[in-house]
Write a protein that holds these residues in place. Structure first.
Motif, PDB file in Angstrom:
ATOM      1  N   PRO A  13      28.692  -0.579  21.443  1.00 18.54           N
ATOM      2  CA  PRO A  13      27.279  -0.604  20.583  1.00 18.54           C
ATOM      3  C   PRO A  13      27.204  -0.007  21.633  1.00 18.54           C
ATOM      4  O   PRO A  13      26.895  -0.760  23.800  1.00 18.54           O
ATOM      5  N   SER A  14      25.574   0.468  21.784  1.00 16.52           N
ATOM      6  CA  SER A  14      24.453   0.773  23.199  1.00 16.52           C
ATOM      7  C   SER A  14      24.404  -0.755  23.423  1.00 16.52           C
ATOM      8  O   SER A  14      23.716  -1.192  24.776  1.00 16.52           O
ATOM      9  N   GLU A  15      23.650  -2.412  22.779  1.00 17.26           N
ATOM     10  CA  GLU A  15      23.709  -3.313  23.934  1.00 17.26           C
ATOM     11  C   GLU A  15      24.367  -4.233  23.962  1.00 17.26           C
ATOM     12  O   GLU A  15      24.281  -5.776  24.205  1.00 17.26           O
ATOM     13  N   GLY A  16      25.792  -3.831  23.473  1.00 17.17           N
ATOM     14  CA  GLY A  16      27.368  -4.536  24.500  1.00 17.17           C
ATOM     15  C   GLY A  16      27.561  -4.800  25.439  1.00 17.17           C
ATOM     16  O   GLY A  16      27.242  -3.619  26.044  1.00 17.17           O
ATOM     17  N   LYS A  17      27.643  -6.119  25.500  1.00 19.72           N
ATOM     18  CA  LYS A  17      27.840  -6.580  26.840  1.00 19.72           C
ATOM     19  C   LYS A  17      29.244  -7.186  27.136  1.00 19.72           C
ATOM     20  O   LYS A  17      29.143  -7.872  25.706  1.00 19.72           O
ATOM     21  N   THR A  22      36.774 -12.580  28.816  1.00 22.45           N
ATOM     22  CA  THR A  22      37.493 -11.948  28.067  1.00 22.45           C
ATOM     23  C   THR A  22      37.990 -10.674  27.904  1.00 22.45           C
ATOM     24  O   THR A  22      37.651 -10.190  29.426  1.00 22.45           O
ATOM     25  N   THR A  23      38.599  -9.723  28.057  1.00 28.92           N
ATOM     26  CA  THR A  23      39.761  -8.853  28.252  1.00 28.92           C
ATOM     27  C   THR A  23      39.104  -7.782  27.451  1.00 28.92           C
ATOM     28  O   THR A  23      39.218  -6.322  28.028  1.00 28.92           O
ATOM     29  N   ALA A  24      38.851  -7.829  26.422  1.00 26.38           N
ATOM     30  CA  ALA A  24      38.698  -6.515  25.416  1.00 26.38           C
ATOM     31  C   ALA A  24      37.405  -7.208  24.060  1.00 26.38           C
ATOM     32  O   ALA A  24      37.520  -8.509  23.550  1.00 26.38           O
ATOM     33  N   ALA A  25      37.402  -6.452  23.574  1.00 30.93           N
ATOM     34  CA  ALA A  25      35.730  -6.349  22.442  1.00 30.93           C
ATOM     35  C   ALA A  25      36.209  -5.131  21.400  1.00 30.93           C
ATOM     36  O   ALA A  25      36.094  -4.174  21.342  1.00 30.93           O
ATOM     37  N   THR A  26      35.798  -5.438  19.966  1.00 32.50           N
ATOM     38  CA  THR A  26      35.299  -4.799  18.814  1.00 32.50           C
ATOM     39  C   THR A  26      34.893  -5.155  18.290  1.00 32.50           C
ATOM     40  O   THR A  26      33.792  -6.445  18.333  1.00 32.50           O
ATOM     41  N   VAL A  27      33.823  -3.634  17.366  1.00 36.30           N
ATOM     42  CA  VAL A  27      32.945  -3.949  16.230  1.00 36.30           C
ATOM     43  C   VAL A  27      33.853  -3.690  15.584  1.00 36.30           C
ATOM     44  O   VAL A  27      34.358  -3.041  14.812  1.00 36.30           O
ATOM     45  N   LEU A  28      33.266  -4.881  14.705  1.00 34.28           N
ATOM     46  CA  LEU A  28      34.342  -5.361  12.987  1.00 34.28           C
ATOM     47  C   LEU A  28      33.820  -4.278  12.438  1.00 34.28           C
ATOM     48  O   LEU A  28      32.344  -4.685  11.656  1.00 34.28           O
ATOM     49  N   ILE A 121      23.643  -9.170   7.666  1.00 38.16           N
ATOM     50  CA  ILE A 121      24.406  -8.402   8.760  1.00 38.16           C
ATOM     51  C   ILE A 121      24.273  -7.058   9.733  1.00 38.16           C
ATOM     52  O   ILE A 121      24.817  -6.325   9.075  1.00 38.16           O
ATOM     53  N   ARG A 122      23.570  -7.375  10.276  1.00 34.31           N
ATOM     54  CA  ARG A 122      23.453  -6.030  11.213  1.00 34.31           C
ATOM     55  C   ARG A 122      25.071  -5.041  12.093  1.00 34.31           C
ATOM     56  O   ARG A 122      25.323  -4.736  11.944  1.00 34.31           O
ATOM     57  N   ALA A 123      25.863  -6.335  12.262  1.00 38.39           N
ATOM     58  CA  ALA A 123      27.163  -5.565  13.208  1.00 38.39           C
ATOM     59  C   ALA A 123      27.578  -6.965  13.416  1.00 38.39           C
ATOM     60  O   ALA A 123      26.929  -8.348  13.515  1.00 38.39           O
ATOM     61  N   ILE A 124      28.858  -6.944  13.979  1.00 40.58           N
ATOM     62  CA  ILE A 124      30.069  -8.304  13.705  1.00 40.58           C
ATOM     63  C   ILE A 124      31.350  -8.064  15.427  1.00 40.58           C
ATOM     64  O   ILE A 124      31.297  -6.959  14.862  1.00 40.58           O
ATOM     65  N   ARG A 125      30.686  -8.511  16.033  1.00 37.56           N
ATOM     66  CA  ARG A 125      31.510  -8.346  17.713  1.00 37.56           C
ATOM     67  C   ARG A 125      32.342  -9.539  17.886  1.00 37.56           C
ATOM     68  O   ARG A 125      31.964 -10.598  17.792  1.00 37.56           O
ATOM     69  N   LEU A 126      33.853  -9.661  17.900  1.00 39.84           N
ATOM     70  CA  LEU A 126      34.991 -10.072  18.343  1.00 39.84           C
ATOM     71  C   LEU A 126      35.242  -9.552  19.881  1.00 39.84           C
ATOM     72  O   LEU A 126      35.604  -8.639  20.264  1.00 39.84           O
ATOM     73  N   HIS A 127      35.396 -10.368  20.355  1.00 42.29           N
ATOM     74  CA  HIS A 127      35.612 -10.156  21.964  1.00 42.29           C
ATOM     75  C   HIS A 127      36.613 -11.459  22.180  1.00 42.29           C
ATOM     76  O   HIS A 127      37.374 -12.605  21.038  1.00 42.29           O
TER      77      HIS A 127
END
Length: 158
Positions: A13-17, A22-28, A121-127
């Motif tokens: 994601p453009s504003e994803g930090k 944490t070692t990984a992340a994804t947009v659900l 819900i605009r987005a769901i992110r899992l780290h």
């Protein structure tokens, strides 16, 4: 020098930090996960408002957790849960609210608004770190079986 391992699995994601530890992340983006998270949040709002809006109950009854996952952030157009297991296994769920969604009731009330639909819900992110991705799946199934029959909050006040 070794290349840094990829943090974002799938599109970043453009504003994803990155979150610390944490070692990984994804947009659900899966419909089933989004629907499950939508209902989980509505159940949490019911748990919150049942205490917050009842003058006969003590505010210290708030647990600030959902099936062992701690509510560590709310406000600023997002809702954040953190689950920590053994041996550095953990996950952070970040729910970003859509534009136009009002998280709290108007005025000075601390009553929470519920999601009217999954479109709030605009987005769901899992780290996560270690086996956190798998633990999140197990936690979500546990939350559904534990809280599924406790009801959901349905009132939205603009």
């Amino acid at each position: 020098m070794a290349a840094k391992p990829t943090y974002w699995i799938g599109p970043r994601p453009s504003e994803g930090k990155r979150w610390a530890y944490t070692t990984a992340a994804t947009v659900l983006t899966g419909d089933d996960e989004k629907e499950a998270i939508y209902h989980m949040y509505r159940r949490y709002v019911k748990q919150w408002n049942d205490i917050e809006l009842d003058n006969d109950r003590c505010l210290s009854e708030h647990t600030h957790e959902i099936c062992g996952a701690k509510v560590v952030g709310s406000g600023n157009r997002r809702f954040i849960l953190h689950w920590y297991g053994d041996n550095q296994v953990h996950w952070i769920l970040e729910i970003l609210f859509a534009r136009g969604f009002r998280e709290y009731y108007p005025g000075l009330s601390c009553g929470r608004n519920t999601l009217r639909s999954a479109k709030d819900i605009r987005a769901i992110r899992l780290h996560w770190s270690e086996g956190g991705r798998e633990e999140f799946g197990r936690w979500l199934a546990t939350e559904q079986s534990t809280n599924g029959d406790k009801g959901e909050w349905s009132e939205y006040k603009a």
